[in-house]
Motif scaffolding. Sequence first.
Motif, PDB file in Angstrom:
ATOM      1  N   LEU A 124      26.775  46.163   6.475  1.00 28.50           N
ATOM      2  CA  LEU A 124      28.064  46.878   6.625  1.00 28.50           C
ATOM      3  C   LEU A 124      28.298  48.048   5.555  1.00 28.50           C
ATOM      4  N   ARG A 125      28.289  49.183   6.256  1.00 31.05           N
ATOM      5  CA  ARG A 125      28.682  50.379   5.254  1.00 31.05           C
ATOM      6  C   ARG A 125      30.228  50.771   5.395  1.00 31.05           C
ATOM      7  N   THR A 126      30.463  50.642   4.165  1.00 32.40           N
ATOM      8  CA  THR A 126      32.114  50.957   4.088  1.00 32.40           C
ATOM      9  C   THR A 126      32.464  52.478   3.578  1.00 32.40           C
ATOM     10  N   GLY A 127      31.324  52.611   2.779  1.00 32.98           N
ATOM     11  CA  GLY A 127      31.481  54.010   1.951  1.00 32.98           C
ATOM     12  C   GLY A 127      32.057  53.758   0.751  1.00 32.98           C
ATOM     13  N   TRP A 128      32.433  52.608   0.372  1.00 30.35           N
ATOM     14  CA  TRP A 128      32.886  52.352  -1.165  1.00 30.35           C
ATOM     15  C   TRP A 128      32.097  52.920  -2.062  1.00 30.35           C
TER      16      TRP A 128
ATOM     17  N   GLY B 225      16.794  43.847  10.816  1.00 28.68           N
ATOM     18  CA  GLY B 225      18.173  44.466   9.923  1.00 28.68           C
ATOM     19  C   GLY B 225      19.153  45.202  10.915  1.00 28.68           C
ATOM     20  N   ILE B 226      20.348  45.174  10.887  1.00 31.59           N
ATOM     21  CA  ILE B 226      20.878  46.114  11.833  1.00 31.59           C
ATOM     22  C   ILE B 226      22.086  46.635  10.921  1.00 31.59           C
ATOM     23  N   LEU B 227      22.458  47.946  10.973  1.00 33.40           N
ATOM     24  CA  LEU B 227      23.289  48.674  10.422  1.00 33.40           C
ATOM     25  C   LEU B 227      24.719  48.996  11.165  1.00 33.40           C
ATOM     26  N   LEU B 228      25.681  48.477  10.647  1.00 33.62           N
ATOM     27  CA  LEU B 228      26.961  48.681  11.202  1.00 33.62           C
ATOM     28  C   LEU B 228      27.720  49.651  10.241  1.00 33.62           C
ATOM     29  N   ASP B 229      27.615  50.983  10.749  1.00 34.63           N
ATOM     30  CA  ASP B 229      28.253  52.015  10.004  1.00 34.63           C
ATOM     31  C   ASP B 229      29.652  52.140  10.365  1.00 34.63           C
ATOM     32  N   LEU B 230      30.517  51.833   9.317  1.00 34.73           N
ATOM     33  CA  LEU B 230      31.949  51.793   9.586  1.00 34.73           C
ATOM     34  C   LEU B 230      32.538  53.029   8.873  1.00 34.73           C
TER      35      LEU B 230
END
Length: 291
Positions: A179-183, A138-143
């Motif tokens: 994908l972390r959008t913060g929503w 797994g890879i986390l792309l922190d937006l």
Amino acid sequence: MAREAWGRWGAEDEAGAPNLAGPAEVLRAASLVRTGRVVPLAQTLHAAMPVPGHRAGMSHFMGRDGGDYAAGAKRPGGFQFAEDTVVLPLHSGTHVDALCHAWCDDLMYNGFPGSAVRSTTGAQRLGVEKLPPLVTRGILLDLAQDGPLADGTPVGRAMLEAAAARAGVVPEPGDAVLLRTGWLEAQEGRPRRLISFDAEPGLDEEGAVWLAGAGVALVGADNYAIEVLPFPPGQVFPVHQRLLRDHGIPLLEGMQLKPLAEAGATAFLFVAAALPIKGATGSPLTPVAVL
């Protein structure tokens, strides 16, 4: 509409892109474990959790509880127990979309007809039980490093590449990209009636095609739709169409990704397995990252 992955694993394939996460990918992911810390990535399910208006909420019924014994229920040998029943929409909380969840022009992934999804039998093709357990990198792309993205913010290729560069990772075949959008974090503490499912930051079609081109096995996010809402003019769920239908990539929606970001995780062992509900279009689940 493009149909890039159709036939790639044979005319009868119903698993799609998770085929890319084989034994070699499992071993590679296992080699990333350093501390053994397990980070759960699912929301807690409860009757008051927000769901879109067209879906019923969760109902939780106790079939046997302490009150039954207080009222005189038998307790042979002193033994007592409790049990309960849950009724909930499968597309609520943290859940995976099966490949039969969305299609267009009467055709689903791999050319199976949309008519194979019936109210009487469920999905005769591409049901969630056809998705194998996924154990991979797994890879986390922190937006959302600088705070939640604004509603309606499209996440395209440039934003994904920038997030990957910050994390020092490159999406590769078999990966689960989160994908972390913060929503989801932005909804914390808000009254249920004020949470809108019509406006979210999320993946756009360009970003979806870039991830598919990298050969990822799954795309997950912390928003409800994965993709940006509202849709671009003249389009309806373009990311669902491109990933689920064209590339056979399952979507894992409503993830809890803040703890993973706070742990500084960028690449890790990722594990997720849907409930094998025959003919279902999705499933709640508890994905985990092992650091």
